[in-house]
Design a protein around this motif. Structure first.
Motif, mmCIF file in Angstrom:
data_model
loop_
_atom_site.group_PDB
_atom_site.id
_atom_site.type_symbol
_atom_site.label_atom_id
_atom_site.label_comp_id
_atom_site.label_asym_id
_atom_site.label_seq_id
_atom_site.Cartn_x
_atom_site.Cartn_y
_atom_site.Cartn_z
ATOM 1 N N TYR A 1 -47.946 -24.987 27.761
ATOM 2 C CA TYR A 1 -47.245 -24.013 28.630
ATOM 3 C C TYR A 1 -47.787 -22.589 28.555
ATOM 4 O O TYR A 1 -47.166 -21.658 29.070
ATOM 5 C CB TYR A 1 -45.729 -24.000 28.326
ATOM 6 C CG TYR A 1 -45.109 -25.369 28.387
ATOM 7 C CD1 TYR A 1 -45.025 -26.060 29.598
ATOM 8 C CD2 TYR A 1 -44.619 -25.980 27.232
ATOM 9 C CE1 TYR A 1 -44.465 -27.331 29.655
ATOM 10 C CE2 TYR A 1 -44.058 -27.249 27.282
ATOM 11 C CZ TYR A 1 -43.988 -27.923 28.502
ATOM 12 O OH TYR A 1 -43.440 -29.174 28.555
ATOM 13 N N ALA B 1 -44.275 -23.504 33.686
ATOM 14 C CA ALA B 1 -42.849 -23.852 33.669
ATOM 15 C C ALA B 1 -42.593 -24.992 32.687
ATOM 16 O O ALA B 1 -43.345 -25.961 32.631
ATOM 17 C CB ALA B 1 -42.397 -24.248 35.065
ATOM 18 N N VAL B 2 -41.531 -24.868 31.917
ATOM 19 C CA VAL B 2 -41.086 -25.967 31.057
ATOM 20 C C VAL B 2 -40.172 -26.852 31.898
ATOM 21 O O VAL B 2 -39.963 -26.588 33.078
ATOM 22 C CB VAL B 2 -40.369 -25.445 29.780
ATOM 23 C CG1 VAL B 2 -41.368 -24.847 28.822
ATOM 24 C CG2 VAL B 2 -39.302 -24.433 30.114
ATOM 25 N N ALA B 3 -39.636 -27.906 31.302
ATOM 26 C CA ALA B 3 -38.913 -28.920 32.075
ATOM 27 C C ALA B 3 -37.851 -28.349 33.025
ATOM 28 O O ALA B 3 -37.696 -28.832 34.139
ATOM 29 C CB ALA B 3 -38.279 -29.931 31.131
ATOM 30 N N ASP B 4 -37.156 -27.318 32.597
ATOM 31 C CA ASP B 4 -36.072 -26.796 33.448
ATOM 32 C C ASP B 4 -36.561 -25.855 34.554
ATOM 33 O O ASP B 4 -35.762 -25.226 35.232
ATOM 34 C CB ASP B 4 -35.007 -26.098 32.584
ATOM 35 C CG ASP B 4 -35.583 -24.936 31.771
ATOM 36 O OD1 ASP B 4 -36.759 -24.583 31.999
ATOM 37 O OD2 ASP B 4 -34.870 -24.389 30.923
ATOM 38 N N GLY B 5 -37.890 -25.765 34.714
ATOM 39 C CA GLY B 5 -38.431 -24.957 35.807
ATOM 40 C C GLY B 5 -38.670 -23.505 35.452
ATOM 41 O O GLY B 5 -39.328 -22.785 36.185
ATOM 42 N N LEU B 6 -38.134 -23.056 34.310
ATOM 43 C CA LEU B 6 -38.372 -21.671 33.887
ATOM 44 C C LEU B 6 -39.684 -21.586 33.128
ATOM 45 O O LEU B 6 -40.100 -22.543 32.468
ATOM 46 C CB LEU B 6 -37.228 -21.198 32.988
ATOM 47 C CG LEU B 6 -35.848 -21.056 33.641
ATOM 48 C CD1 LEU B 6 -34.777 -20.806 32.586
ATOM 49 C CD2 LEU B 6 -35.864 -19.936 34.677
ATOM 50 N N TYR C 1 -42.282 -20.858 30.249
ATOM 51 C CA TYR C 1 -42.243 -20.823 28.778
ATOM 52 C C TYR C 1 -42.333 -19.362 28.333
ATOM 53 O O TYR C 1 -43.103 -18.583 28.902
ATOM 54 C CB TYR C 1 -43.432 -21.628 28.241
ATOM 55 C CG TYR C 1 -43.562 -21.634 26.738
ATOM 56 C CD1 TYR C 1 -42.574 -22.203 25.944
ATOM 57 C CD2 TYR C 1 -44.689 -21.074 26.115
ATOM 58 C CE1 TYR C 1 -42.701 -22.211 24.562
ATOM 59 C CE2 TYR C 1 -44.820 -21.086 24.732
ATOM 60 C CZ TYR C 1 -43.817 -21.655 23.956
ATOM 61 O OH TYR C 1 -43.947 -21.663 22.595
#
Ligand code: OOG
Ligand code: NI
Length: 267
Positions: A208, A242-247, A249
């Protein structure tokens, strides 16, 4: 302590560009129209794990302005420990603070650094300007060289003291560049030398975070005996994924950071 976070960063920037003239050229090259177009992802500061000036003493300046502790990092070979801080206002740069673990260093290094830090007036550490106050001591070129042989980090702090070691362009926020590779190519075409330790780009989308950096400017420093030209500060470039939640890192990657530290190595 500062009461205005914007004033603190403006002062850190002013002090940093005074010994890193290339930083202004970096902004001219990457900003689409003016200096304000370049958003900084983070800054970094360096210190020693002595009670008087440890990581937490530097962090206190940022915590007083609303920054919160978010991650910690270990660098065994370099004998460093670091933490990073974020502000609830996401538009403010993150802060990466490291400290050299003197108990793991030689008696020579430990005693030399302890003697330098003893010269800092106690009240200076909590003063508004501490984070950009430079050195509070005199060091000879021979002492610098001897520290350098054991720890490039110790030598750097002995010569430059308390100041931002680098600012970091947020590549995600650049209008005219889509990748870190593009940024690096523009920098190289303009004649900048990049830190190649660990490869030109450190990190991958899988962790990320991708990072690159210039080699530190060579700048004059006043030692106790002579004026010499040594590596000062550098500019870093970071692209976050983006990490899994779309935000995006927001942390750092120890394996990459380990190589970024080497941006102040001698060329
Ligand atoms: C800090 C190096 C680490 C990063 O972004 O990973 C770092 C330093 O050179 O003081 O800034
Ligand atoms: Ni950095």
């Amino acid at each position: 302590m500062h009461t205005d976070v914007k004033v603190l960063f403006a002062n850190l920037w002013q002090d940093y560009v005074a010994v890193t003239p290339s930083a202004k050229q970096v902004h001219q090259l990457l900003g689409s129209s003016q200096q304000d177009d370049v958003i900084n992802d983070h800054i970094a500061l360096r210190t020693f794990n002595l009670e008087k000036v440890g990581l937490e003493k530097l962090a206190a300046h940022f915590k007083a302005l609303g920054y919160e502790e978010c991650g910690e990092y270990h660098f065994e070979a370099k004998k460093l420990y670091a933490k990073h801080y974020e502000h609830p206002d996401r538009s403010l740069p993150k802060v990466f603070i490291s400290e050299l673990l003197l108990d793991k260093c030689s008696a020579y290094l430990r005693d030399t650094i302890t003697a330098l830090v003893e010269q800092i007036p106690a009240e200076a550490v909590t003063a508004d300007n501490f984070l950009y106050s430079g050195t509070h001591w005199q060091v000879s070129q021979a002492t610098y060289e001897k520290l350098l042989a054991e720890s490039e980090y110790a030598a750097w702090v002995s010569a430059w003291g308390y100041r931002a070691n680098h600012f970091t362009v947020s590549v995600n926020d650049l209008h005219s560049f889509d990748s870190l590779e593009q940024v690096n190519n523009a920098l190289k075409e303009a004649g900048f030398l990049l830190n190649m330790s660990g490869g030109e780009i450190k990190g991958t989308p899988q962790v990320y975070l991708e990072q690159s950096s210039t080699l530190a400017d060579l700048h004059q420093v006043q030692f106790s005996d002579v004026v010499a030209t040594i590596p000062s500060c550098f500019y870093e470039f970071a692209r976050r994924y983006a990490v899994a939640d779309g935000l995006l890192y927001t942390g750092f990657v120890a394996a990459s950071a380990d190589k970024i530290f080497e941006s102040t190595n001698a060329r």
